[in-house]
Motif scaffolding. Sequence first.
Motif: not given
Length: 125
Positions: A75-80
Motif C-alpha cells: 500500500a505504501k510501495n515501500t520495502v523495509y
Amino acid sequence: QLQLVESGGGLVQPGGSLRLSCAASGFTLDDYNIGWFRQAPGKEREGVSCISSSDDSTYYADSVKGRFTISRDNAKNTVYLQMNSLKPEDTAVYYCAATVRFRYCELLISPYDYWGQGAQVTVSS
C-alpha cells in the motif's frame, strides 16, 4: 522515472535497532525482486537480504540471519529492513535495489538494475 529512496539510517549504540525504508516512485515495488546491500569503508558491497516478487520468499546473509527482517508494504510501495541487535560491524552505507530478473531474488549485485542513493548506518558507543 524509476527511483528508489532509502531512509531511516543513523547512529545507534551496539544492541540497538533501526528500521530502513526503501520507497519507490515510478514503478510498483511488488512487481520487482528487492534487495538490501551494504558497503563498509574499504570493503566491497555485499548482499544483506532480499525479497522475491513471485512469492515474497526472503533470504538473508549469514551475518544478519536472526537479527534482520525484510518486509513489504504494498500500500505504501515501500520495502523495509528491520535491524535488531546491531553490532559495530554492521556499520555501512545501506542500499536498496530492484530487478525484474529471475523468479526469486538473489543476494548478488549483478542482477539489480535500479539502486537507491544509500543510507548511512553507524553502530557505535
